[in-house]
Design a protein around this motif. Structure first.
Motif, PDB file in Angstrom:
ATOM      1  N   ILE B  97      -7.653  -6.380  -4.205  1.00  0.00           N
ATOM      2  CA  ILE B  97      -6.814  -7.354  -3.485  1.00  0.00           C
ATOM      3  C   ILE B  97      -6.554  -6.867  -2.061  1.00  0.00           C
ATOM      4  N   PRO B  98      -6.811  -7.739  -1.070  1.00  0.00           N
ATOM      5  CA  PRO B  98      -6.568  -7.344   0.324  1.00  0.00           C
ATOM      6  C   PRO B  98      -5.139  -6.854   0.510  1.00  0.00           C
ATOM      7  N   HIS B  99      -4.989  -5.796   1.322  1.00  0.00           N
ATOM      8  CA  HIS B  99      -3.694  -5.141   1.426  1.00  0.00           C
ATOM      9  C   HIS B  99      -2.636  -6.054   2.006  1.00  0.00           C
ATOM     10  N   SER B 100      -3.030  -6.900   2.948  1.00  0.00           N
ATOM     11  CA  SER B 100      -2.048  -7.817   3.521  1.00  0.00           C
ATOM     12  C   SER B 100      -1.559  -8.794   2.467  1.00  0.00           C
ATOM     13  N   VAL B 101      -2.483  -9.177   1.582  1.00  0.00           N
ATOM     14  CA  VAL B 101      -2.114 -10.106   0.507  1.00  0.00           C
ATOM     15  C   VAL B 101      -1.140  -9.441  -0.465  1.00  0.00           C
ATOM     16  N   ILE B 104       2.232  -9.830   0.967  1.00  0.00           N
ATOM     17  CA  ILE B 104       2.750 -11.195   0.806  1.00  0.00           C
ATOM     18  C   ILE B 104       3.223 -11.414  -0.634  1.00  0.00           C
ATOM     19  N   MET B 105       2.420 -10.986  -1.595  1.00  0.00           N
ATOM     20  CA  MET B 105       2.773 -11.186  -2.999  1.00  0.00           C
ATOM     21  C   MET B 105       4.069 -10.473  -3.349  1.00  0.00           C
ATOM     22  N   LEU B 106       4.221  -9.245  -2.852  1.00  0.00           N
ATOM     23  CA  LEU B 106       5.427  -8.489  -3.185  1.00  0.00           C
ATOM     24  C   LEU B 106       6.665  -9.147  -2.553  1.00  0.00           C
ATOM     25  N   LEU B 107       6.498  -9.619  -1.325  1.00  0.00           N
ATOM     26  CA  LEU B 107       7.639 -10.287  -0.692  1.00  0.00           C
ATOM     27  C   LEU B 107       8.002 -11.564  -1.423  1.00  0.00           C
ATOM     28  N   ALA B 124       5.170  -1.206  -2.084  1.00  0.00           N
ATOM     29  CA  ALA B 124       3.817  -1.474  -1.584  1.00  0.00           C
ATOM     30  C   ALA B 124       2.868  -0.363  -2.014  1.00  0.00           C
ATOM     31  N   GLU B 189      -2.012   4.061   2.706  1.00  0.00           N
ATOM     32  CA  GLU B 189      -1.785   2.612   2.774  1.00  0.00           C
ATOM     33  C   GLU B 189      -1.141   2.195   4.102  1.00  0.00           C
ATOM     34  N   VAL B 190      -1.630   1.102   4.650  1.00  0.00           N
ATOM     35  CA  VAL B 190      -1.046   0.561   5.876  1.00  0.00           C
ATOM     36  C   VAL B 190      -0.746  -0.935   5.736  1.00  0.00           C
ATOM     37  N   GLY B 191      -1.780  -1.707   5.399  1.00  0.00           N
ATOM     38  CA  GLY B 191      -1.700  -3.168   5.436  1.00  0.00           C
ATOM     39  C   GLY B 191      -0.478  -3.762   4.762  1.00  0.00           C
ATOM     40  N   LEU B 194       2.880  -2.757   6.387  1.00  0.00           N
ATOM     41  CA  LEU B 194       3.141  -3.492   7.633  1.00  0.00           C
ATOM     42  C   LEU B 194       3.889  -4.783   7.353  1.00  0.00           C
ATOM     43  N   ILE B 195       3.547  -5.449   6.274  1.00  0.00           N
ATOM     44  CA  ILE B 195       4.182  -6.727   5.956  1.00  0.00           C
ATOM     45  C   ILE B 195       5.537  -6.529   5.321  1.00  0.00           C
TER      46      ILE B 195
ATOM     47  N   THR C  27       2.619 -15.601  -7.282  1.00  0.00           N
ATOM     48  CA  THR C  27       2.076 -16.116  -6.023  1.00  0.00           C
ATOM     49  C   THR C  27       1.181 -17.326  -6.274  1.00  0.00           C
ATOM     50  N   HIS C  99      -5.464   4.351   6.626  1.00  0.00           N
ATOM     51  CA  HIS C  99      -6.346   3.351   7.219  1.00  0.00           C
ATOM     52  C   HIS C  99      -6.176   3.239   8.720  1.00  0.00           C
ATOM     53  N   SER C 188     -10.782  -6.058   1.209  1.00  0.00           N
ATOM     54  CA  SER C 188      -9.360  -5.753   1.071  1.00  0.00           C
ATOM     55  C   SER C 188      -8.808  -4.988   2.277  1.00  0.00           C
ATOM     56  N   VAL C 190      -7.386  -3.738   5.737  1.00  0.00           N
ATOM     57  CA  VAL C 190      -6.600  -4.331   6.812  1.00  0.00           C
ATOM     58  C   VAL C 190      -6.319  -3.301   7.926  1.00  0.00           C
TER      59      VAL C 190
END
Lengths: 345, 245, 245, 345
Positions: B97-101, B104-107, B124, B189-191, B194-195, C27, C99, C188, C190
Motif C-alpha cells: 500500500i502506498p505510504h501516503s495512502v 490517509i487511511m489512518l487519519l 504510521a 518511513e516518511v510518506g 508526513l500526512i 476507507t 526514504h 508504494s 512516496v
C-alpha cells in the motif's frame, strides 16, 4: 498396570484400530512392528498428546483417557530423544523437577543418583548439541527417570545409534535397568532389541496389536500369517490337505502330520536344498523350479523360485550361488524334508 | 566460453549493485570533506530532538510489534484455524500500500487522535513495519520442533509453561531479527508520517524540511547521520542473523 | 487450560490484525457511501494522468530490475566469489535507509539529471524496490537443481544455452513473484519521490498534495483507487505464489 | 575405448586418488563400491563437470581431459535421472537433438525408434513429474541414447526403484541393451545389479579402483582384504604359518595347504558350525567361544563370537538361534573344516 482398551485414532497417514493390550508392572514391554504401523502414534496417544476417537487407557486402574499429558505421570522419549537445545544436559534433566518446585538439595540428590547409575556425571555441563547419540539417549532417560514416572515410553531408542555401538549400549541398558526398576513400553522394528531387552512383546501391524506374549513364544508360534510374514517366516502355503499330503496348485507336498481340509503350512527357506542336478536323497519332497530373481543379503543370497503356480524362497551362500552360475529363468531342483514343514494351528 | 559467460553476467549484475552502493558512498564521502557542517548539525537542537524523536518512536513501534506480534506469529505457526490464509494475507498487505495512502487511511480511522502527535508517528510506523516481527516470529515458531513441546508436556509443563520455557526461547533469535527489521523499517518511513504527524518532527521528515527550505547542502548532514545510524543497525542485524547460521 | 491459552493468544494476536484490516475496510467503505466523489476523481484529468504516470514508472522500474536483477541474482545463487556476502549486504541495504535520505543521496549523485523528471521517479523507485527482484531471482536460481544443469551440458548445451533453456525457465516463477513485489513497492514509494521528482506528478504524491491543499475528503478517492489497484496486484501475487506451492 | 589414467580430484567430502581403469567398446562396465567412495564424483569427472587436479581421460584414444562436457559426446544419467521438470517426456528426449538443430523428421524418426525399443510411446506426452521411477529412468535413457553418445554414465539407476519392481526392470534393461548396443559405465553399490547386468566390474573403495576384472573372478578371488571385506567376506585372519598350522593370537588353525611366515586366510562364516555341546566330528578345527553380539538379517541371525583375542562371525537360522536360547556372553562351541579355510594369495 497399563491397560489399553479398544483404541481408535486417525492422525495424518497413521491410524490405530481397535487396539488393545496390557503391560505389567516392572516389565520391559516391546512393541515390534514395521514402519508405518502407527507405533509412534500409539505412544503419543498413551502419553496424552493425541486424544483417541474411542477406547480407554487405564493406568493403575485409573481411567486417564482424557487427562492432559502433564497430569499423567508418563514419560515419553521420542526417537531423536527430544533434548531441549537451549538448555545444557543438567538443565535438561532438571526441567521437570524445577516445574514441580522441588527444593534445590533434593534436585541435586536425585540427579546425582541417576547420573551415577547412567554414568553421565562427566557430561552434565555439556551442550546437548555436542553429545553423541548414546549420550543424548542417557540424558533423555535421566530427564524422564528423575521424575519417577509410572511408565516410560521409548520410541526406537537405538535408531540414532551407530550400528557398532548399538550392542554395547543395549548391554548397558540391560544393566542399569536392573538397578532402576521401571516399567517401559519400548517401540522398535528390530528383532534384536526385542529379543535382547524385552520381557514380553506385542506385534503391531497396520494399527493393531496382532499378538502379545513371551518373545520366544511369539517368534516360534505366530498366531496368523500377518505376524508370521512380518517375523520373516516365508513360504507360507495354503492348500487342501488329505492325510499326509497337502495339495497346493497341483503340487503334492508331504506334511509331517495327518490333516483334512484347507490348512496353511510354512516351509522355512533355510530348510530348502538347491541343486542343478536332480537330487537323490531321503527327502520326500523333490521338485523342479525356475529361478525368478535373487537378492543379496551379504554373503547369503536369497533366491525366489517359481514352481508352477507357487513361489518359494530359499537361502544359499554366495559362494555356492557363484559356483552354480545361477541366473534368472534357470531350472533348478529343490528338496526339503517332510519334518521341516510347519503346519499352522 | 566459460569466462565470457561469467564476465557478461558480472557486467550486467554490477549495474544495480553500483546503483545502490555509489550514492551511499558518495553521500558519506562528500560529508567527510565537509566535517564542519556535520558538527554544526549535531549542535542544532532541532536536529538532535528530531533524532531522539525518531529513535524513541521507532523503539516504541518495535516494542508494540513484539508484544502483539509474538502471539499472532505463534498462532500462524502452530494453529490451524478457518481463514488462516486470509489472516496471513492481511499481515502481508501493508507492504504493497502506498505510504501516503496509509496516512490517509489512518487519519480516516483515528482522525484527531493521531494528528500531529507521538501516537500518530507510532501508528504510521506500526502499520508499515509490524509485518516483519509477525512473520519472523511465525518462522521462528515453525522452526521449533513439535516433539520438544510434546516432551515438555509429558515432563509436567502445561501449555503456557511450554510456551515460555521451550517455544519462546527457541524462537527468540528469529523474533529478535524481525524486531530489528521492524525498527529499521519504522525509522525509514516518511510518506505516511508526513500526512499523519508532520509534528512532532522526526529526523526523516526534517531531512525533507531542510531540503525544501534551505536546499540540498543543508539536508545532507542529517541525511548522513541517519545513514550512519541505519548502517549500524543493519550491521547488528547481519551479525545477529549470522550467529544463528 | 487448553482453551484459555488459545483464547488469550487469539485476543492478543488479533490486535495487529485488526489494526491493519480496519483502516483498509473503513476507507473503502466510506468511499462506497460516497460514490459520487469517486466518479468525479476518475474524471479529474490530473488524477488520471498521475495514475498513468505511477503505473508507467512502476512498470519501467520493474523491467529495469528484471533486466539487471536476473544476472545479479544468478551470480549470487551460483557463483562463489570474493566479497559475495558484502554484495548481498548491499542488495539488502535499501530497506533500512529512510526514504527521504534516499532522495537526498540520489540528488547528490545524479543532481539535475533526475530532478523533476521521469528518470527521477524511476531512479527513486528503483533504489527502494530492486532488492525484491534480485533476491527472488537468487532464490529461484538456488532452487534449480545443479544436476539438471550438469545433465543439460552433457546433452550438448553450453553455459549460455543451459541458462536460457534450463535455469531461467525453472527460476521464472520466483522471478515473476519478485518482479510483482518490485512493482508494488515502486507504486508504494512516496518519501524519496517527493524529494527527487515532485513533478511529473505521481498518484501517490498527488494523494498528499490533495490532502495538504484540499483536505482529507479530497485525498480519499485517489487513495481508494490506489488501494484497489494494490489489492488487485496483491491478489495476483498470492495467486502466482500459490500456483507454485 | 575409455581409459582413465591416474586421476586425482578432491571435491567437497569426496576424492579420487590415483584412479585408473579401462572400459572396452560395447561393454557394460560396473563400478561397485560403498557409498562415500566417490563413485558419483568419478562419473561427473568423466562427464567433464569437474576438472581433475591431475591425470588424463582418453576417449577412443583422444585426450578429452580439458574438453567442456558439451563437447565430449558422453551422456550422464544422474541418480534421480535429472529430467527437466518444465518439459514433458518428449521434449526432454529431444532436448539435445534440438540443440544440434537436427531436422524435425529426423528427430521424429530417432525418437520413434528408441521409444519403441524402450516401450515408452504411450508416455511421451506426459508430464515427467507424474511418471513412476521406472518410467523416468527410461525417458532419461532415451534422452541420452537419441544423441548416439560414445559412452553412457549411469549413476545408481535402480536406487529410486521400488524393490519389488527392480528385478523386472533389470531384466528389461538387459533385454533392450541387447538391441541397442552401447558402452556404459554403471555405478552401483548393489551386488545383484553387478552380477545381473555387468560384463566386467571395478571395485571402488576410498577414491580408488582397487580391482577390475570379470565379476565372478573378482567376487571369488578378491585381490586384497579391502575388497574382500567390501564384498562381505568376513573372518579374515592374519597369523604366522608353519606348515599346515596357522597360529593367530595363540589359536592354532589347521589350513588346507602348507605355508610359511605371515599369511592371511578367510573362514567363510557360513562354514562355521555352532553348538552348545562340544562337537564331535571329523572337522579338525574345534574351538570354544563366547557370544559377543548378534544381528538379525531376517530369518538368518549373524553371531559375533569371541575366541580369546580374535573375533569370528557365523550364520545361524533364526529357528536354531531361538532353539539354542543363545544370548550375549554365552559359551558355545564352534567348528569348521580345514578345507573351508581360504588362504589369500
Amino acid at each position: 498396570m497399563l491397560r489399553v482398551e479398544n483404541l481408535f485414532k486417525k492422525w495424518r497417514d497413521f491410524r490405530l484400530e481397535s487396539l488393545s493390550f496390557e503391560v505389567e508392572k516392572g516389565e520391559h514391554f516391546m512393541i515390534l512392528g514395521p514402519s508405518g504401523s502407527g507405533k509412534t502414534l500409539l505412544l503419543e496417544t498413551i502419553a496424552g498428546i493425541h486424544k483417541p476417537e474411542s477406547g480407554r487407557i487405564l493406568l493403575e486402574g485409573k481411567d486417564i483417557t482424557s487427562l492432559p499429558p502433564e497430569k499423567r505421570e508418563i514419560a515419553y522419549i521420542p526417537q531423536n530423544y527430544g533434548l531441549f537445545p537451549h538448555l545444557n544436559a543438567f538443565e535438561n534433566i532438571i526441567y521437570g523437577l524445577k516445574l514441580r518446585k522441588i527444593p534445590k538439595e533434593e534436585i541435586r540428590r536425585r540427579v546425582d543418583q541417576i547420573a551415577e547409575i547412567l554414568e553421565i556425571e562427566h557430561i552434565l555441563s555439556r551442550n546437548v548439541k555436542n553429545l553423541s547419540g548414546g549420550e543424548q539417549q542417557r540424558i533423555a532417560i535421566a530427564r524422564a527417570l528423575v521424575l519417577k514416572p509410572k511408565l516410560i515410553l521409548l520410541d526406537e531408542p537405538f535408531s540414532n545409534i551407530d550400528a557398532n555401538l548399538k550392542g554395547k549400549l543395549m548391554k548397558e541398558m540391560k544393566k542399569w535397568r536392573k538397578e532402576i526398576r521401571f516399567t517401559a513400553i519400548h517401540v522398535t522394528h528390530s528383532f534384536e532389541e526385542a529379543l535382547y531387552l524385552g520381557d514380553r512383546v506385542g506385534i503391531m501391524i497396520g494399527g493393531r496389536i496382532e499378538q502379545t506374549g513371551k518373545i520366544s513364544d511369539v517368534f516360534s508360534r505366530p498366531k496368523n500369517d500377518l505376524v508370521a510374514k512380518f517375523l520373516g517366516h516365508e513360504n507360507i502355503l495354503e492348500g487342501e490337505a488329505n492325510g499326509n499330503i497337502l495339495e497346493v496348485e497341483g503340487l503334492r507336498i508331504e506334511i509331517p502330520k495327518s490333516a483334512k481340509g484347507r490348512i496353511r503350512v510354512v516351509i522355512p527357506p533355510e530348510s530348502i536344498l538347491i541343486s542343478k542336478e536332480k537330487i537323490v536323497s531321503s527327502a520326500r519332497n523333490n521338485f523342479k523350479a525356475s529361478v525368478q530373481s535373487f537378492e543379496d543379503l551379504g554373503a547369503i543370497v536369497k533366491l525366489k523360485l517359481s514352481l508352477g503356480g507357487i513361489n518359494l524362497s530359499a537361502y544359499l551362500t554366495r559362494a555356492s550361488f557363484l559356483d552354480m552360475r545361477l541366473s534368472e529363468g534357470e531350472e533348478v531342483y529343490l528338496s526339503f524334508k517332510t519334518t521341516s514343514v510347519h503346519v499352522f494351528e | 566460453m566459460r569466462d565470457y559467460f561469467s564476465i557478461f553476467f558480472a557486467f550486467l549484475g554490477s549495474f544495480l549493485l553500483l546503483y545502490i552502493f555509489i550514492p551511499i558512498v558518495l553521500t558519506i564521502s562528500l560529508q567527510i570533506l565537509d566535517l564542519n557542517s556535520l558538527t554544526n548539525a549535531l549542535r542544532d537542537e532541532l536536529v538532535l530532538s528530531s533524532l531522539i524523536n525518531s529513535i524513541a518512536t521507532s523503539t516504541a513501534t518495535m516494542l508494540i510489534s513484539i508484544f502483539f506480534g509474538i502471539p499472532l506469529g505463534y498462532l500462524l505457526a502452530k494453529s490451524d484455524f478457518y481463514g488462516k490464509s486470509f489472516v496471513q494475507a492481511i499481515v502481508d498487505l501493508p507492504i504493497v500500500i502506498p505510504h501516503s495512502v496509509v496516512g490517509i487511511m489512518l487519519l480516516l480511522t483515528f482522525s484527531d487522535a493521531i494528528l500531529d502527535n507521538y501516537a500518530g508517528i507510532i501508528s504510521a510506523m506500526l502499520f508499515v513495519s509490524a509485518s516483519f516481527t509477525i512473520n519472523s516470529a511465525r518462522d521462528g515458531f515453525i522452526g521449533v520442533e513439535e516433539k520438544l513441546e510434546f516432551v515438555a508436556r509429558t515432563l509436567g509443563a502445561n501449555r503456557l509453561k511450554v510456551f515460555f520455557t521451550i517455544s519462546l526461547p527457541l524462537a527468540m533469535h528469529s523474533i529478535i531479527t524481525g524486531a530489528i527489521m521492524t525498527w529499521a523499517r519504522a525509522m525509514s518511513e516518511v510518506g505516511s508520517i508526513l500526512i499523519v504527524a508532520y509534528y512532532p518532527k522526526t529526523a526523516q521528515v526534517l531531512v525533507m524540511d531542510y531540503f525544501n527550505n534551505y536546499g540540498l547542502s543543508s539536508a545532507k548532514p542529517i541525511a548522513v547521520i541517519l545513514i550512519l545510524i541505519c548502517l549500524f543497525i543493519f550491521f547488528i542485524l547481519r551479525r545477529v542473523a549470522r550467529v544463528k547460521g
